[in-house]
Design an enzyme around this catalytic site. Structure first.
Site, PDB file in Angstrom:
ATOM      1  N   ASP A 175      64.315 -23.497 -50.340  1.00 46.41           N
ATOM      2  CA  ASP A 175      65.280 -24.039 -49.588  1.00 46.41           C
ATOM      3  C   ASP A 175      65.566 -22.577 -49.076  1.00 46.41           C
ATOM      4  OD1 ASP A 175      65.218 -26.163 -50.783  1.00 46.41           O
ATOM      5  OD2 ASP A 175      67.152 -25.717 -51.654  1.00 46.41           O
ATOM      6  N   HIS A 222      67.461 -23.683 -54.004  1.00 46.95           N
ATOM      7  CA  HIS A 222      65.552 -24.139 -54.666  1.00 46.95           C
ATOM      8  C   HIS A 222      65.105 -22.099 -53.745  1.00 46.95           C
ATOM      9  CE1 HIS A 222      66.132 -28.192 -54.625  1.00 46.95           C
ATOM     10  NE2 HIS A 222      65.515 -27.875 -55.298  1.00 46.95           N
ATOM     11  N   ASP A 234      74.656 -33.237 -55.248  1.00 50.22           N
ATOM     12  CA  ASP A 234      73.207 -33.325 -54.544  1.00 50.22           C
ATOM     13  C   ASP A 234      72.979 -34.816 -53.777  1.00 50.22           C
ATOM     14  OD1 ASP A 234      70.623 -33.106 -54.510  1.00 50.22           O
ATOM     15  OD2 ASP A 234      70.259 -33.072 -56.643  1.00 50.22           O
TER      16      ASP A 234
HETATM   17  C1  XLS Z   1      65.527 -34.539 -57.153  1.00 51.85           C
HETATM   18  C2  XLS Z   1      66.073 -33.720 -58.091  1.00 51.85           C
HETATM   19  C3  XLS Z   1      66.457 -32.062 -57.803  1.00 51.85           C
HETATM   20  C4  XLS Z   1      67.227 -31.634 -58.754  1.00 51.85           C
HETATM   21  C5  XLS Z   1      66.389 -29.854 -58.129  1.00 51.85           C
HETATM   22  O1  XLS Z   1      66.178 -35.183 -57.119  1.00 51.85           O
HETATM   23  O2  XLS Z   1      67.337 -34.319 -58.342  1.00 51.85           O
HETATM   24  O3  XLS Z   1      67.274 -32.054 -56.359  1.00 51.85           O
HETATM   25  O4  XLS Z   1      68.384 -31.594 -58.862  1.00 51.85           O
HETATM   26  O5  XLS Z   1      65.801 -29.324 -57.998  1.00 51.85           O
HETATM   27 NI    NI Z   2      69.717 -33.504 -59.117  1.00 49.06          NI
HETATM   28 NI    NI Z   3      68.089 -36.565 -57.674  1.00 54.57          NI
END
Ligand code: XLS
Ligand code: NI
Ligand code: NI
Length: 440
Positions: A105, A102, A340
């Site tokens: 980040d 992001h 993620d």
């Molecule tokens: C949150 C999301 C986020 C997205 C990116 O739950 O998974 O991390 O992947 O904004």
């Molecule tokens: Ni995500």
């Molecule tokens: Ni998520």
């Protein structure tokens, strides 16, 4: 990369299934060929910047625990650059070829849009050099439109124009830097694009605002020559009570309603699928059937715990199902498997970053091998084909082509009389899957 931040960890290598060395791969063998493609190519792993570098592992009841000796906790650009150095060192040592981030980040937000953009530019220049020296590439970028208080009521879907305008500025810049970094994708996760209560919400208007925003973003991406794909990441709720792109089917309907189908594909996340009350296999099947399965956020939830716990995906049954869906559509072209995922709060040592990613990578390698065996074995496919065989007859084809009326169907039913019944054999099929997962 001036100094080593993970001096005690050497590059993780494939050591084979018999190895007991935890900092190695027992199953992920990047160069191994499977159906003419390397494992590395099939799996297209990415690590995310937010959980890996910015998540101190706090939970709603407790303070951060993660040890991050490279991070002095300040908002300085020097600290941000040092973090990026540590991240790329981590990626190389973990043999992860791609990353996701992001805007916020990577670089600290400034006191004006201009200053935020300058901060981001400085980090993008830094990340470019790191990409070049390591060979790591960008899977996707995104803008954080959910953390800052200005977005508390929503970004594109906020009741006031200001949040929409500010989000536009952020997305414009994030699209541009994603293009500069050669990203193959750009993700929209609408963390606050939903409502907390309908009592203060005009749902119809908010959905229209979101659609307009996505049109504007897609037009801008095109105008700057962004060569990647645009992805939407469905999630049903958390932090909102209801998020408008709540699952794959609702998102596809939204895209269709507003003329965005074809412009956007989906980034499907396991924990979001289960929060929506679906299985990951279901969400992948829905997306893939619409030619819209673009990328995967590879994590998993904790059954029975109603949070987005973002665990590393270590469940081989799950990774097998995911790889079956991906192989069935011939792979992912612009997307990948983005972890993620975050370590548990109790796995706070820096070395746990390696253990966690290696566990996820090995689980996906096992899933890829199992899915490949299931496809080569053919019994599941044959069973499904046989189950629908009557549709392959002349009559079946004519019905689907719209050449037979309801009355003609009724007459044919009368002519045929009572039909024979066939078992679905679910348990038999589940046993076949077990055999093929466990037979290595
Ligand atoms: C949150 C999301 C986020 C997205 C990116 O739950 O998974 O991390 O992947 O904004
Ligand atoms: Ni995500
Ligand atoms: Ni998520």
């Amino acid at each position: 990369m001036a100094s080593e931040h993970f001096a005690l960890v050497r590059r993780l290598e494939y050591a084979g299934p018999a190895s007991k060395e935890p900092l190695s791969f027992r199953h992920y063998n990047p160069a191994k060929l499977i159906d003419g493609r390397t494992m590395r190519d099939h799996l297209r792993f990415a690590a995310c910047y937010w959980h890996t570098m910015r998540n101190g592992l706090a939970d709603p009841f407790g303070a951060p625990t993660a040890q991050m000796p490279w991070d002095d906790g300040s908002n300085s650009l020097d600290n941000a650059k040092r973090r990026a150095d540590a991240f790329f060192e981590f990626l190389v040592k973990c043999q992860i070829d791609r990353w996701c981030f992001h805007d916020r980040d990577l670089a600290p937000e400034g006191s004006t849009i201009r200053e935020s953009e300058r901060n981001l530019d400085a980090l993008v220049t830094h990340a470019m050099a790191l990409q070049q020296s390591t060979g790591v590439t960008l899977l996707w970028g995104t803008a954080n439109l959910f953390s800052h208080p200005r977005y508390m009521h929503g970004a594109a879907t906020g009741p006031g124009l200001d949040s929409f305008l500010h989000a536009a500025a952020q997305v414009r810049k994030a699209l541009e830097v994603t293009t500069t970094l050669g990203g193959t994708g750009y993700v929209f996760w609408g963390g606050r694009e939903g409502y907390t209560t309908l009592l203060n919400t005009d749902l119809k208007r908010e959905r229209e605002q979101l659609a307009r925003f996505l049109h504007l973003a897609a037009e801008h991406a095109k105008s700057i020559g962004f060569a990647g794909r645009l992805f939407i990441e469905p999630k049903p709720h958390e932090p909102t009570t209801h998020q408008y792109d709540s699952d794959a089917e609702s998102t596809l309907n939204f895209l269709r309603e507003f003329g965005l189908l074809g412009t956007f594909q989906l980034n499907i996340e396991t924990n979001h699928a289960t929060l929506a009350g679906h299985s990951m296999a279901h969400e992948l099947a829905v997306a893939s059937a619409a030619n819209a399965l673009g990328s995967v956020d590879a994590n998993m939830g904790t059954p029975g715990l109603g949070w987005d716990t973002d665990r590393f995906p270590t469940d081989v049954y799950l990774t097998t199902e995911i790889m079956l869906a991906i192989l069935a559509q011939g792979g992912l072209t612009h997307g990948g498997l983005n972890f993620d995922a975050k370590r548990r709060r109790e796995s706070f040592e820096a070395v746990d970053l390696f253990h966690a990613h290696a566990a996820g990578m090995d689980a996906f390698a096992l899933g890829l091998e199992a899915a490949t065996r299931i496809r080569a074995d053919g019994r599941l496919n044959d069973f499904v084909r046989e189950r629908y065989a009557s549709w392959s007859t002349d009559l079946g084809a004519r019905i689907l082509a719209g050449k037979v009326s309801l009355s003609e169907c009724a007459s044919e039913a009368e002519r045929r009389g009572e039909v024979g019944l066939h078992s679905g054999r679910q348990e038999m099929l589940e046993a076949i899957v077990n055999d093929l997962i466990l037979r290595q």
